[in-house]
Design a protein around this motif. Structure first.
Motif, mmCIF file in Angstrom:
data_model
loop_
_atom_site.group_PDB
_atom_site.id
_atom_site.type_symbol
_atom_site.label_atom_id
_atom_site.label_comp_id
_atom_site.label_asym_id
_atom_site.label_seq_id
_atom_site.Cartn_x
_atom_site.Cartn_y
_atom_site.Cartn_z
ATOM 1 N N SER A 239 91.476 -40.354 34.804
ATOM 2 C CA SER A 239 91.412 -38.986 35.344
ATOM 3 C C SER A 239 91.858 -37.987 34.282
ATOM 4 O O SER A 239 92.869 -38.205 33.617
ATOM 5 C CB SER A 239 92.338 -38.852 36.559
ATOM 6 N N GLY A 240 91.114 -36.889 34.198
ATOM 7 C CA GLY A 240 91.388 -35.928 33.121
ATOM 8 C C GLY A 240 92.251 -34.749 33.537
ATOM 9 O O GLY A 240 92.096 -33.657 32.985
ATOM 10 N N ASP A 254 88.270 -24.653 23.158
ATOM 11 C CA ASP A 254 86.837 -24.333 23.273
ATOM 12 C C ASP A 254 86.072 -25.427 23.990
ATOM 13 O O ASP A 254 84.932 -25.215 24.407
ATOM 14 C CB ASP A 254 86.233 -24.168 21.876
ATOM 15 N N CYS A 255 86.659 -26.628 24.056
ATOM 16 C CA CYS A 255 85.933 -27.708 24.718
ATOM 17 C C CYS A 255 86.912 -28.764 25.211
ATOM 18 O O CYS A 255 87.822 -29.169 24.483
ATOM 19 C CB CYS A 255 84.953 -28.331 23.716
ATOM 20 N N CYS A 256 86.739 -29.166 26.461
ATOM 21 C CA CYS A 256 87.623 -30.168 27.058
ATOM 22 C C CYS A 256 86.753 -31.328 27.546
ATOM 23 O O CYS A 256 85.805 -31.125 28.302
ATOM 24 C CB CYS A 256 88.382 -29.517 28.221
ATOM 25 N N LEU A 257 87.069 -32.529 27.096
ATOM 26 C CA LEU A 257 86.266 -33.701 27.463
ATOM 27 C C LEU A 257 87.129 -34.641 28.305
ATOM 28 O O LEU A 257 88.232 -35.000 27.895
ATOM 29 C CB LEU A 257 85.775 -34.415 26.193
ATOM 30 N N ILE A 258 86.625 -35.007 29.470
ATOM 31 C CA ILE A 258 87.413 -35.863 30.378
ATOM 32 C C ILE A 258 86.574 -37.063 30.835
ATOM 33 O O ILE A 258 85.338 -37.015 30.775
ATOM 34 C CB ILE A 258 87.920 -35.055 31.604
ATOM 35 N N ALA A 290 90.554 -36.219 26.713
ATOM 36 C CA ALA A 290 91.409 -37.162 27.453
ATOM 37 C C ALA A 290 91.102 -38.564 26.939
ATOM 38 O O ALA A 290 89.947 -38.880 26.638
ATOM 39 C CB ALA A 290 91.115 -37.062 28.945
ATOM 40 N N GLU A 291 92.123 -39.408 26.860
ATOM 41 C CA GLU A 291 91.955 -40.723 26.211
ATOM 42 C C GLU A 291 90.859 -41.585 26.846
ATOM 43 O O GLU A 291 90.253 -42.422 26.183
ATOM 44 C CB GLU A 291 93.275 -41.498 26.232
ATOM 45 N N GLY A 292 90.576 -41.359 28.133
ATOM 46 C CA GLY A 292 89.569 -42.194 28.813
ATOM 47 C C GLY A 292 88.155 -41.653 28.686
ATOM 48 O O GLY A 292 87.196 -42.290 29.135
ATOM 49 N N ALA A 293 88.003 -40.470 28.035
ATOM 50 C CA ALA A 293 86.659 -39.875 27.923
ATOM 51 C C ALA A 293 85.836 -40.621 26.882
ATOM 52 O O ALA A 293 86.387 -41.210 25.939
ATOM 53 C CB ALA A 293 86.788 -38.402 27.519
ATOM 54 N N GLY A 294 84.526 -40.619 27.071
ATOM 55 C CA GLY A 294 83.603 -41.142 26.056
ATOM 56 C C GLY A 294 83.703 -42.627 25.765
ATOM 57 O O GLY A 294 83.150 -43.096 24.768
#
Ligand SMILES: Nc1ncnc2c1ncn2[C@@H]1O[C@H](COP(=O)(O)OP(=O)(O)OP(=O)(O)O)[C@@H](O)[C@H]1O
Ligand SMILES: O=P(O)(O)OC[C@H]1O[C@](O)(CO)[C@@H](O)[C@@H]1O
Ligand SMILES: [Mg+2]
Length: 464
Positions: A239-240, A254-258, A290-294
């Motif tokens: 969860s982000g 500018d960009c948040c990845l979750i 976030a560590e779980g993204a991508g």
């Protein structure tokens, strides 16, 4: 079993005089609704017992033998909860037999129990971590309950995340199977804030606040270079929430990845296109991941076998490092001069003591847990829509709280960063439908599903 008579006055709530302190009584039939925003004519929904001191107390203070255990990863506020459990039991109920279990669940059967007193825990809230130690793995329900039984423990306070609460539920079921008179109180902890039902887990605010320092540093580095990129990796396995709230709080991101929002690198609407545009417009940018993204993307480019930690949680690949290399390679291929600085404050944001608001939250959670256990209940305690409640274990262990990418909070984030959503219209419709089904909500009027259903029912009525 004991009950204490209340002192009443016409204009004030009931008061209970236990031992040293006068406590306002919580009426036992007061409930807290899980959902406060509901649709017209929708069912009443789930309600939980409101937390607080009870008129009838199940345990005699001198008979109570309580123990406290902390499990899973660290989180700001653990020591505050431990302190307030020890002090609250003593000051509110005159309970003085309190023991600490060392190093998580396995400590029930492999270490000595530590006697804890208000004096021995007096200063611990000023320190990060847990004075009891914590661990992953080692949950052996039978050995744990054997030890609880052999040592005559009758109140078990279990502080930990989703895995820990599952373990607490197993202990509770085994205790019930053996017919033991033992209360099990779960106190949810996880900076990922992914525990279902509750508003927020303790330590989350502190973690978001500490994350600002890393984002500020990334911003300074990025804005002091030509085409500078600052990349910050924050915790959040599934969860982000930390990444989302830290981004919203900062305004420099500018960009948040979750993990909940799948993204892609190449092509129209992809991350690289956005990076190029942002650098052209502003000469620098900050990305929070976030560590779980991508993880799906990394697995495709670096095929490695899944590794698990001692509790069975999947060990993640370093998305920050991977993304840094991918961005560098892309800019090189485009002959773009750039500088990227990768900051990983992962353990720094969870190893610190809790801030003022988390300290208050931890104290209230500990007190709510004590009142529930003294009343003889077993539960997970938590704040639900701003009120403390006793939640049945299975409600918090059956699902995990996630950022809803179709909800207004994620929309606010998108409008704050101006980043691409990485989603097609179909993706959004699909996510909405999945959410509707999960929550058993009616088909919204005007939607294509509603129109289809409506015309079908008109047709069948017509045929009759
Ligand atoms: N399904 C389960 N049944 C019984 N025990 C469990 C279960 N899942 C995890 N546990 C136990 O709970 C403890 C903590 O679990 P885990 O390491 O997953 O951390 P957590 O409580 O989820 O906290 P966090 O994820 O915030 O670090 C471990 O000792 C683990 O053995
Ligand atoms: O390295 P450790 O101690 O296993 O903890 C890491 C994990 O703990 C958490 O903070 C909570 O589950 C995750 O965000 C993270 O993946
Ligand atoms: Mg967990």
């Amino acid at each position: 079993m004991s009950s204490t008579s209340p002192i009443t006055s016409p204009n004030s709530p009931l008061f209970l005089t236990h031992c040293k302190i006068t406590l306002p009584i919580q009426l036992s039939n007061d409930t807290v609704p899980e959902k406060v925003v509901v649709q017209k004519n929708s069912p009443r929904g789930v309600h939980f017992r409101r937390a607080g001191p009870r008129q009838r107390v199940y345990f005699e203070p001198e008979d109570v033998k309580a123990c406290i255990v902390t499990c899973g990863g660290l989180c700001p506020g653990l020591n505050t909860v431990i302190r307030e459990l020890v002090c609250g039991l003593s000051h509110m109920y005159n309970v003085n037999d309190v023991f600490g279990i060392q190093n998580g669940y396995k400590g029930f059967y492999s270490s000595n129990y530590l006697r804890m007193t208000p004096k021995s825990v007096n200063d611990i809230h000023k320190r990060g971590g847990t004075v009891l130690g914590s661990s992953r793995g080692g949950h052996d329900t039978h050995k744990i309950v054997d030890n609880i039984q052999d040592r005559g423990i009758n109140q078990v306070y279990i502080i930990g995340g989703d895995g820990t609460q599952k373990g607490a539920y197993e202990i509770f079921k085994e205790i019930r199977r053996r017919g033991l008179k033992v209360a099990v109180a779960g106190i949810p902890k996880t900076i990922d804030n992914d525990i279902a039902v509750i508003d927020k887990s303790f330590g989350f605010d502190t973690a978001v606040e500490e994350a600002q320092r890393a984002i500020d540093a990334a911003h300074v580095e990025a804005s002091s270079a030509e085409n500078g990129i600052g990349l910050v990796k924050l915790m959040g396995r599934y969860s982000g929430f930390i990444a989302m709230y830290a981004t919203l709080a900062s305004r420099d991101v500018d960009c948040c990845l979750i993990p909940e929002s799948l993204f892609y690198l190449e092509g129209e609407g992809g991350l690289f296109e956005y990076i190029e545009r942002r650098l052209k417009e502003n000469n620098h940018m900050v990305i929070v991941v976030a560590e779980g993204a991508g993880q799906d993307l990394i697995a495709k480019s670096i095929p490695v076998a899944d590794q698990l930690d001692a509790s069975g949680n999947k060990l993640l690949l370093d998305v920050g490092l991977w993304l840094t290399h991918k961005i560098k390679d892309h800019c090189k291929s485009k002959k773009m001069e750039m500088t990227i600085k990768y900051i990983d404050p992962t353990y720094m944001i969870r190893a610190i003591p809790s801030n003022a608001s988390d300290n208050v939250y931890c104290t209230l959670l500990a007190h709510s847990a004590i009142h529930g256990a003294m009343a003889g209940y077993s539960f997970t305690v938590g704040m639900v829509n701003g009120r403390h409640a006793y939640i049945p274990f299975h409600r918090v262990t059956s699902t995990r709280s996630k950022v809803k990418i179709t909800d207004r909070m994620w929309a606010r984030l998108l409008s704050s960063t101006n980043q691409p959503s990485f989603l097609s219209k179909e993706d959004i419709m699909e996510a909405r439908e999945a959410e509707r089904l999960a929550n058993r909500l009616p088909v919204p009027a005007g939607s294509s599903e509603h129109t289809k259903k409506h015309s079908a029912s008109v047709l069948s009525n017509g045929e009759k």
